[in-house]
Structure formats: structure tokens, C-alpha cells
Design an enzyme around this catalytic site. Structure first.
Site, PDB file in Angstrom:
ATOM      1  N   TRP A 130       0.778  -1.253   0.013  1.00  0.00           N
ATOM      2  CA  TRP A 130       0.002   0.039   0.068  1.00  0.00           C
ATOM      3  C   TRP A 130       0.833   1.350   0.080  1.00  0.00           C
ATOM      4  O   TRP A 130       1.610   1.359   0.864  1.00  0.00           O
ATOM      5  CB  TRP A 130      -0.952  -0.118   1.223  1.00  0.00           C
ATOM      6  CG  TRP A 130      -1.705   0.973   1.407  1.00  0.00           C
ATOM      7  CD1 TRP A 130      -2.755   1.567   0.480  1.00  0.00           C
ATOM      8  CD2 TRP A 130      -2.029   2.054   2.439  1.00  0.00           C
ATOM      9  NE1 TRP A 130      -3.246   2.595   1.024  1.00  0.00           N
ATOM     10  CE2 TRP A 130      -2.824   2.791   2.263  1.00  0.00           C
ATOM     11  CE3 TRP A 130      -1.268   2.072   3.824  1.00  0.00           C
ATOM     12  CZ2 TRP A 130      -3.371   3.870   3.574  1.00  0.00           C
ATOM     13  CZ3 TRP A 130      -1.745   2.771   4.865  1.00  0.00           C
ATOM     14  CH2 TRP A 130      -2.832   3.697   4.501  1.00  0.00           C
ATOM     15  N   ASP A 211       0.288  -4.930   9.923  1.00  0.00           N
ATOM     16  CA  ASP A 211      -0.596  -4.144   9.776  1.00  0.00           C
ATOM     17  C   ASP A 211      -1.674  -4.926   9.058  1.00  0.00           C
ATOM     18  O   ASP A 211      -1.740  -5.293   8.049  1.00  0.00           O
ATOM     19  CB  ASP A 211      -0.143  -2.954   8.479  1.00  0.00           C
ATOM     20  CG  ASP A 211      -1.258  -2.037   8.302  1.00  0.00           C
ATOM     21  OD1 ASP A 211      -2.117  -1.942   9.089  1.00  0.00           O
ATOM     22  OD2 ASP A 211      -1.369  -1.359   7.227  1.00  0.00           O
ATOM     23  N   LYS A 246     -12.803  -1.167   7.036  1.00  0.00           N
ATOM     24  CA  LYS A 246     -13.536  -2.166   6.149  1.00  0.00           C
ATOM     25  C   LYS A 246     -14.425  -3.066   7.082  1.00  0.00           C
ATOM     26  O   LYS A 246     -15.492  -3.207   6.723  1.00  0.00           O
ATOM     27  CB  LYS A 246     -12.610  -2.983   5.631  1.00  0.00           C
ATOM     28  CG  LYS A 246     -11.738  -2.449   4.256  1.00  0.00           C
ATOM     29  CD  LYS A 246     -10.923  -1.149   4.704  1.00  0.00           C
ATOM     30  CE  LYS A 246     -10.056  -0.521   3.396  1.00  0.00           C
ATOM     31  NZ  LYS A 246      -9.368   0.474   3.961  1.00  0.00           N
TER      32      LYS A 246
END
Length: 398
Positions: A130, A211, A246
Site C-alpha cells: 500500500w 498491519d 472495512k
């Protein structure tokens, strides 16, 4: 005064969404931004969240500043979700946890902490990762490098190269890892591979920083945290950033957490104090509303069970879209394997398209995805999956 200030080109993913909004194609499809959409192409409000928000609103109450570390129930919810409700490491007080401004805030606080207390440490991220991972750690004045990960040729992982690279790193170098649903590739390590990675981390005395932004979207809540819990079982010091954006569909509420697993309770207490001090000098305290939602949902047995069911429904819908996309492509492009689409996990998929093919998808069909071919599978639904599959087949044939 500001003549020498550089222009900011903007975030490529968010910029792509601006172009999508301006596109007049009635069939356009947004597969760029990492947001879960339901079967109707809408962002859902989870039923468990609706119940929690009704409790918050009745009666309407004042909004005081939260403690720097956030609500105790929010922090407890993070810990039990990541490490397990009966985890010995929690009973022994070895985990320092704070509530943060989303997963990004957790990464930033963790990066600032590492830079202050381990100033010689470098951080290594997967190639690819990311994009904001790099920006956040560099923004904390930490040198960032990349370790081998995705194999374009096979659609798998360059595992041997990755292990060999880890074995060259120095003590206290940081390895940023995705415990599940790797962003952007969707390609995850097996449990056996995780065991080997953690063994090397232990031998080289590296710092794992995990993460996890998609817990529950891979296999299940516990399996998705395998790497975290295995590292704890091995006695490794560990940083974990987690996000509820999410899996609670609370994107704009910016709700996350940072947990640091320490060797002793005394060290955990000192780390906790320094984490809160870091928060104080950045943003003072985390958001209230999202934190209260997390507190209620995570600590009410009935709502927690309902939440897990809702997450698994989202997971299963994504898996169904992967399967549908694969079946149409196999029919349209015979002789080419699309098994990678169903082997990948989570919201994202590396489609294998070239940047030129991605551009054609946008220009000719109004289908938007990131130039590196990352597609948000959650943007597919029964109404557009055939259209997307046919467009992909068209550009792949040429």
C-alpha cells in the site's frame, strides 16, 4: 513567501476517483478505491452498527475529549480481536494498546515511536505494498526499503528471495507485514511460510510491524490473525496496527488501534506511556463516535456475534465475485489460467493487466482500476461483473 513550495500531484488512487466521478459513461464501474460495496453497489451500514448508534443517540449526550489512549472498551476490543479473548499475553499485561485515528494513525504513531527509540532502524515493506506505508514511515524520518514479494510471472510470492533478503537485515530493522489480505496483490503467505518468516525474524532480532486492515475478509477472524498470534507464541516483540474501516464499514469515522507486545509488564507500561505521549503531541485524543461504536459492538456478545456474521457475508460475496469473474474469463479467453483470481484473498486482486490495458479499460469501457492492475473486487456485483469480465477479455485478447 511560498514561492519554493512544491506542487502536490495528489494521491493517484483518490485522483482516479475524481476522474470516475466526472465520467459520463452510464456503464462506468469503480474498481479503484478500497471500499466495500454491497450487491447494489452501495456502501453498507452494518446492522450491528445501527444498533450501537441508536444506543449512543438515546439519550443524546455530551462529547467530551476521550483519554489520549482512547476508550478502554475500544482498546479491549482491539486486543481480544487480535490476540484472542483468553490470550495469556493479555492476562499477563504484556500488550500496550491505544485507540488511533484509523489504521493510518496507528502506523504514524508506531513509526514516530520507532524513530525516537530505535533511531538507527530502517523499515522494509513488501514490493509492492500500500503506497501510504512508504509515505508514513518516510514522514517519520525512517529510511524505507523494499523486500521481494510478488512474483509477476507466477502470480505467487518470491518466497525464497524474500527469506534470503530478510537474512541480510540488521538487528532492530523493521519489517512491515500484512497478516492477511495483502494490499494490493491479494496474495498471502501460508501458515508454514509465516512460521519460516517469523523464525528468521527471531534469529535476526528484527522488529515485525504487522498491519491488519481486513481481518475477517480472508478466511475467518482467528485464521486471519495467525501470524500475529504465532509471533506472540514465539515471544517476539511485536507492533500491530489494525483498522475497523472495512470490517465495520466505518471509513469516515477513522477508527483503528495500535498494539505493542512487550517482553514484560513493566516494559508494556512504559511503552504505553510513550505511545500516549506521542498521541498528545500529534492529535491529543482519538475520535469519540467511532470509538464508542467499536466499544459497544466488540463488548456486547450478541452484537459481536452479529458483526462477525455480517463480516463473513461480505467476505463470501467477494469470493463469489472472484469465482464469477474467473468463470467468464476462462470462457472468453481459452487457454489462459485465471486460477489466481480465486487463490487471492480479500478485497483486492492483481489482475495481471498491463498499464496500457488498464488505460484501455478506463477509456473504452469506463472501468477504473489502479495502473498497477490492482482491482477492488468488492466493487463487482451481479449487475456489472459480466460487463467487467467481457471488457477484461477484450483487452487481454489484443
Amino acid at each position: 513567501m511560498f514561492e519554493r513550495i512544491d506542487y502536490y500531484a495528489g494521491d493517484p488512487i483518490l485522483g482516479l476517483m475524481g476522474k470516475f466521478a466526472q465520467d459520463s459513461n452510464p456503464d462506468k464501474v469503480n474498481l479503484g478505491v478500497g471500499v466495500y460495496y454491497d450487491e447494489d453497489g452501495k456502501m453498507p451500514v452494518l446492522e450491528c452498527v445501527k444498533t450501537a448508534e441508536k444506543r449512543i443517540a438515546d439519550p443524546v449526550s455530551p462529547r467530551p475529549y476521550l483519554p489520549m489512549a482512547g476508550l478502554p472498551g475500544h482498546r479491549k476490543g482491539c486486543q481480544e480481536l487480535l490476540f484472542g479473548k483468553e490470550a495469556q499475553v493479555l492476562k499477563d499485561g504484556l500488550v500496550a494498546t491505544i485507540a488511533t485515528i484509523g489504521g493510518s494513525g496507528a502506523l504514524k504513531v508506531g513509526a514516530d515511536f520507532i524513530h525516537q527509540w530505535f533511531p538507527q532502524s530502517k523499515c522494509y515493506v513488501s514490493d509492492p505494498t500500500w503506497g501510504n506505508h512508504i509515505a508514513i514511515f518516510e514522514g517519520s524520518n525512517i529510511e524505507v526499503g523494499k523486500y521481494p514479494y510478488y512474483d509477476q510471472a507466477t502470480g505467487g510470492i518470491k518466497f525464497d528471495e524474500m527469506i534470503a533478503f530478510f537474512e541480510t537485515l540488521n538487528k532492530n530493522d523493521v519489517i512491515l507485514l500484512h497478516p492477511c489480505c495483502h494490499n494490493p496483490t491479494g496474495v498471502d503467505l501460508t501458515q508454514e511460510q509465516w512460521d519460516k518468516v517469523l523464525e528468521v525474524i527471531q534469529q535476526r532480532e528484527l522488529i515485525p510491524f504487522m498491519d491488519i486492515a481486513y481481518q475477517g475478509f480472508g478466511n475467518d477472524m482467528d485464521s486471519d490473525a495467525y501470524a500475529i498470534r504465532k509471533a506472540v507464541d514465539m515471544g517476539l516483540p511485536l507492533f500491530v496496527s489494525n483498522s475497523f474501516s472495512k470490517n465495520l464499514s466505518l471509513y469516515g469515522e477513522r477508527v483503528g488501534g495500535l498494539s505493542v507486545v512487550c517482553p514484560t509488564a513493566d516494559e508494556a507500561e512504559r511503552v504505553f506511556g510513550q505511545l500516549t505521549y506521542t498521541v498528545r503531541r500529534i492529535y491529543s485524543s482519538p475520535p469519540s463516535h467511532g470509538g464508542r461504536v467499536v466499544d459497544i459492538v466488540m463488548n456486547d456478545d450478541a452484537l459481536h456475534e452479529q458483526w462477525v456474521g455480517e463480516v463473513y457475508a461480505m467476505r463470501d460475496r467477494i469470493k463469489a465475485m472472484r469465482l464469477k469473474l474467473k468463470s467468464v474469463l476462462e470462457a472468453k479467453v481459452p487457454g489462459r489460467s485465471f486460477d489466481y483470481l480465486t487463490a487471492q484473498n480479500g478485497m483486492f486482486s492483481f489482475t495481471g493487466l498491463t498499464p496500457e490495458q488498464v488505460e484501455r479499460m478506463k477509456d473504452e469501457f469506463g472501468i477504473y482500476m489502479v495502473s498497477n492492475s490492482r482491482m477492488c473486487v468488492a466493487g463487482l456485483n451481479v449487475n456489472n461483473v459480466d460487463y467487467v469480465a467481457n471488457a477484461m477479455a477484450e483487452v487481454l485478447k489484443d
